[in-house]
Write a protein that holds these residues in place. Structure first.
Motif, short mmCIF file in Angstrom:
data_model
loop_
_atom_site.label_atom_id
_atom_site.label_comp_id
_atom_site.label_asym_id
_atom_site.label_seq_id
_atom_site.Cartn_x
_atom_site.Cartn_y
_atom_site.Cartn_z
N THR A 107 0.82 -1.21 0.00
CA THR A 107 0.00 0.00 0.00
C THR A 107 0.85 1.27 0.00
O THR A 107 0.36 2.35 -0.21
N ASP A 108 2.18 1.11 0.28
CA ASP A 108 3.05 2.28 0.27
C ASP A 108 3.54 2.51 -1.15
O ASP A 108 4.47 1.88 -1.62
N LEU A 109 2.88 3.44 -1.84
CA LEU A 109 3.18 3.68 -3.25
C LEU A 109 4.58 4.20 -3.45
O LEU A 109 5.24 3.88 -4.44
N ARG A 110 5.09 4.98 -2.44
CA ARG A 110 6.42 5.55 -2.58
C ARG A 110 7.48 4.45 -2.62
O ARG A 110 8.40 4.47 -3.40
N LEU A 111 7.27 3.42 -1.78
CA LEU A 111 8.24 2.31 -1.74
C LEU A 111 8.11 1.40 -2.95
O LEU A 111 9.10 1.00 -3.54
N SER A 112 6.87 1.07 -3.30
CA SER A 112 6.67 0.12 -4.39
C SER A 112 7.13 0.66 -5.72
O SER A 112 7.41 -0.08 -6.64
N SER A 113 7.23 2.00 -5.82
CA SER A 113 7.66 2.59 -7.09
C SER A 113 9.13 2.98 -7.06
O SER A 113 9.61 3.62 -8.00
N HIS A 114 9.86 2.60 -6.00
CA HIS A 114 11.28 2.94 -5.93
C HIS A 114 12.00 2.28 -7.11
O HIS A 114 11.87 1.08 -7.34
N PRO A 115 12.77 3.07 -7.88
CA PRO A 115 13.41 2.52 -9.09
C PRO A 115 14.34 1.33 -8.82
O PRO A 115 14.48 0.45 -9.65
N ALA A 116 14.95 1.31 -7.63
CA ALA A 116 15.89 0.22 -7.33
C ALA A 116 15.19 -1.14 -7.31
O ALA A 116 15.77 -2.15 -7.70
N LEU A 117 13.92 -1.14 -6.87
CA LEU A 117 13.20 -2.41 -6.75
C LEU A 117 12.99 -3.05 -8.11
O LEU A 117 13.17 -4.25 -8.29
N SER A 118 12.57 -2.24 -9.08
CA SER A 118 12.35 -2.79 -10.42
C SER A 118 13.67 -3.22 -11.06
O SER A 118 13.72 -4.20 -11.81
N LEU A 119 14.75 -2.49 -10.74
CA LEU A 119 16.06 -2.87 -11.28
C LEU A 119 16.53 -4.20 -10.71
O LEU A 119 17.12 -5.02 -11.41
N ILE A 120 16.25 -4.46 -9.41
CA ILE A 120 16.64 -5.74 -8.80
C ILE A 120 15.95 -6.89 -9.51
O ILE A 120 16.56 -7.93 -9.80
N ASP A 121 14.67 -6.70 -9.83
CA ASP A 121 13.90 -7.75 -10.50
C ASP A 121 14.45 -8.07 -11.89
O ASP A 121 14.27 -9.17 -12.41
N GLN A 122 15.13 -7.08 -12.50
CA GLN A 122 15.63 -7.26 -13.87
C GLN A 122 17.05 -7.85 -13.91
O GLN A 122 17.55 -8.20 -14.97
N CYS A 123 17.70 -7.95 -12.76
CA CYS A 123 19.09 -8.43 -12.73
C CYS A 123 19.17 -9.91 -13.11
O CYS A 123 18.31 -10.72 -12.72
N THR A 124 20.22 -10.22 -13.86
CA THR A 124 20.44 -11.63 -14.25
C THR A 124 21.85 -12.10 -13.87
O THR A 124 22.24 -13.21 -14.21
N SER A 125 22.59 -11.27 -13.15
CA SER A 125 23.93 -11.66 -12.73
C SER A 125 24.31 -10.87 -11.48
O SER A 125 23.71 -9.83 -11.17
#
Length: 738
Positions: A24-42
């Motif tokens: 429910t915390d939109l500020r946290l869920s939209s933090h750019p680092a989170l989406s970048l972590i999900d995209q990491c492959t190494s």
């Protein structure tokens, strides 16, 4: 990036959020680092995101930090060392973060670290361990078989009012089973209030893996009666129980049950069905399943290979081996071990040589144990010694399995000093290491030393087992220690809690019979609480031959042949007894009966290792490339023997031969003498002549070996089916008591 599709651990709360849900915390869920972590492959990409989080301060946000820890510890490209470094940078890790690290280490090669992190958590985390912490800590204790540690976790969970949590209880069932305490595992299972399929699976697996297959199958039936729907994990354990119980009929029912209930078949389940069919002896069923499997891995191929090899169908086994997409060390091990266990040591060593030539894969512990066993059978000490050097060069840990195999190999290859050297070089000695050393001393006629080692074993607080006592009694038998043998035999159950088995009775009959106490031996057989087997009557028959008791020999042979009508050894022993007493009509009658019944005497075979190659000889063999030289040496031996007063012992001829010179000729062609002759022309005077005989050495060959050792000033080591004979300067280590 691989992530937790169904998290098993609690998700952290953001400290600024009043809601338990972080989404429910939109500020946290939209933090750019989170989406970048999900995209990491190494790990390299993850480190870049880590650096960005440090610059922006996102690492100090508990949710963002836990996200980074999860990726570094549990992803497909995880690095536990890196995860630990990240963890150490987090100022105040929350429970979720602690749980993630505990979970990762519990499944790693260093589960002890998981327990240490749990202890750190108790000291440094402001929150208490939760219902997701304990299953991972208990898993680490399971991996370590740390019973007291796991019981401590159990107690802590109860104190934290988590004692009825289904995940913790299921973990405890698995834990107690892993530690071998099936009673405690069952008690936890029974007290689990609302059992789910995992609860049933855990207990069935505990029974299946704990050598209680019948209990596993009964529990599965109980599960069915409770209307709990089994899944593929259930069926894997049930199939394992069927395999251990060798219950093909129920195993087939399980396979049809899987199809009827539309349990989704996957590679693991198909491999379990394949393994069940093979271990229950139905390679035909296994082949049908194998051919229709949509996916096969190295386990599937190796299981089929093992099935054919165990049946002795090596032609088909090699066909499977050649068709395998890749041959890992397990596949090579199947061939080596099956050849060795089926009495084909030369073939086992040939496969090992092929493995060496291929240079990939590298031999492992199983390879070396099987190959050492083959070396022991053949007396191939050169290759056995090479393997010992290989173990040292590869810095392989000399565990109890390898230690036992090396001691056994050196002892059976005639180098007792080397066997003792291996024994003394290791600190940890289990019951099998001690038993192997006692057996080695026994077979070399050092009975007193064997009993001294048994005393040292007891002083070292190592509890003897049934194998130990078989070896101790053999030591008494080979050395004529009758009183000591009686003492040990009658102490087995009251003092050591070991019920004498058929091997112990056979040894005791041998001890008594060999020493001339035939009446006592018969009395022991008559009072046995278990039916005497062929080995018991065989021991009595062998004693009758030593002491020329024809009447008792006929009785023993009769009993033996009732149990084993095609036992060629019984006919040979009785024939030799008749021959020694001049009853040639009875000898001829036995020979005729053997011919009519199609019973063939096992051919005497002697082998000798020269320059790393094993040479085999049969009686009257003329197939060796150096045949002329060998027979020329035999003629020379015969002349020197005769000039030194040697008179052939013609009672060791199985059949009646009228001409006296033909009797002499038949005796000189025995395989032991051929091997000794080859040793004399092939080995330098300083090298001992080591011969391995597949049968008991005959009395005439024993006499000849004694004289040859003096005439040629050579050390001769002759190993027959039962023991070693060390010949030197006209004497034998057995003192003619064998």
């Amino acid at each position: 990036m691989a992530s937790l599709s169904t998290p098993l651990i609690s998700l952290p709360r953001h400290p600024n959020s009043s809601s338990p849900s972080f989404s429910t915390d939109l500020r946290l869920s939209s933090h750019p680092a989170l989406s970048l972590i999900d995209q990491c492959t190494s790990i390299k990409q993850l480190k870049q995101v880590h650096a960005q989080m440090l610059r922006t301060g996102a690492l100090f946000d508990p949710y963002s930090a836990s996200k980074l820890i999860t990726a570094s510890a549990l992803s497909s490209f995880s690095s536990l060392d890196y995860a630990r470094q990240v963890f150490d940078q987090i100022p105040q890790p929350n429970v979720y973060t602690w749980n993630t690290l505990i979970r990762a280490y519990a499944s790693s090669s260093d589960p002890a670290e998981s327990i240490l992190i749990f202890l750190e958590m108790l000291d440094h985390c402001s929150e208490c361990p939760d219902k997701y912490t304990y299953p991972f800590a208990i898993k680490a204790a399971s991996e370590l078989r740390a019973l007291q540690v796991g019981r401590g976790f159990h107690g802590m969970a109860i104190k934290a009012s988590l004692g009825s949590d289904i995940y913790i209880l299921n973990s405890l069932v698995h834990f107690y089973g892993s530690c071998g305490d099936l009673d405690l595992a069952r008690r936890v299972f029974v007290k689990t209030p609302k059992k789910d399929v995992v609860s049933w699976n855990s207990m069935i697996t505990v029974f299946a893996q704990g050598n209680c297959p019948q209990e596993a199958l009964e529990l599965f039936k109980e599960m069915e009666a409770e209307n709990v729907k089994p899944n593929d994990v259930t069926m894997v354990s049930v199939l394992s129980a069927c395999a251990k119980k060798v219950d093909l009929e129920f195993g087939r029912w399980v396979c049809s049950h899987i199809q009827r209930n539309e349990i989704k078949e996957n590679l693991t389940l198909n491999n379990a069905m394949l393994d069940m069919y093979v271990k229950c002896g139905s390679v035909e069923d296994a082949k049908r399943l194998f051919d229709r499997m949509p996916e096969k891995d190295i386990v599937s191929w190796t299981t089929m290979l093992d099935g054919y090899a165990q049946l002795g169908n090596y032609e088909e086994a090699w066909r499977v081996f050649a068709a395998m997409p890749s041959q890992d060390i397990a596949a090579w091990n199947v061939l080596i071990s099956s050849y060795e266990q089926s009495g084909k040591p030369k073939e086992a060593l040939a496969v090992f040589n092929e493995l060496q030539k291929s240079k990939s894969p590298k031999p492992d512990e199983v390879t070396l144990v099987s190959t050492l066993a083959a070396c022991a059978q053949l007396g191939a000490i050169d290759l056995g010694g090479w393997i010992h050097v290989y173990i040292k060069k590869q810095v392989m840990k000399l565990n109890c399995h390898l230690t036992t195999s090396l001691i056994d190999m050196y002892a059976k290859c005639g180098d007792l000093d080397k066997a003792l050297e291996v024994f003394n070089s290791v600190e940890r000695r289990d019951v099998f290491v001690w038993s192997a050393m006692i057996a080695g001393l026994a077979m070399h006629g050092q009975g007193r030393d064997a009993l001294e080692f048994f005393s040292k074993m007891l002083e070292a607080k190592v509890k003897p087992n049934a194998v130990t006592f078989t070896n101790v009694l053999c030591a008494c038998s080979h050395t004529g220690l009758v009183d000591e043998g009686r003492t040990f035999f009658y102490q087995m159950e009251p003092v050591y809690g070991i019920l004498p088995g058929i091997k112990h009775y056979a040894c005791m009959v041998d001890i008594l019979g060999r020493s001339g106490n035939l009446d006592e031996a018969v009395e022991l057989i008559e009072k046995m609480p278990i039916p005497p087997t062929a080995s018991v009557w065989g021991a009595l028959l062998g004693a009758c031959k030593l002491h020329g008791n024809v009447v008792l020999a006929e009785k023993a042979c009769s009993h033996l042949l009732e149990l084993d009508p095609r036992n060629h050894g019984a006919y040979v022993l009785l024939s030799n007894i008749y021959a020694e007493t001049g009853k040639w009509d009875e000898v001829s009658g036995l020979r005729k009966h053997m011919r009519d019944a199609g019973i063939k005497k096992e051919p005497g075979c002697s082998s000798i290792e020269v320059n790393g190659s094993v040479h085999e000889f049969l009686v009257g063999d003329n197939s060796h490339p150096l045949c002329k030289e060998i027979y020329s040496k035999l003629d020379e031996m015969a002349l020197r023997l005769k000039s030194n007063g040697y008179v052939p012992n013609k009672s060791h001829l199985l059949q009646f031969v009228e001409e006296e010179d033909m009797k002499d000729h038949a005796l000189i062609l025995h395989s032991e003498k051929l091997a000794i002759a080859f040793g004399l022309i092939s080995l330098s005077p300083s090298q001992p002549i080591q011969v391995v005989k597949n049968l008991r050495v005959c009395g005439d060959c024993h006499s000849v070996a004694k004289i040859i050792s003096k005439l040629y000033d050579r050390e001769i080591l002759l190993r027959d089916r039962y023991r070693f004979h060390h010949f030197r300067d006209g004497h034998c280590s057995c003192n003619d008591y064998w």
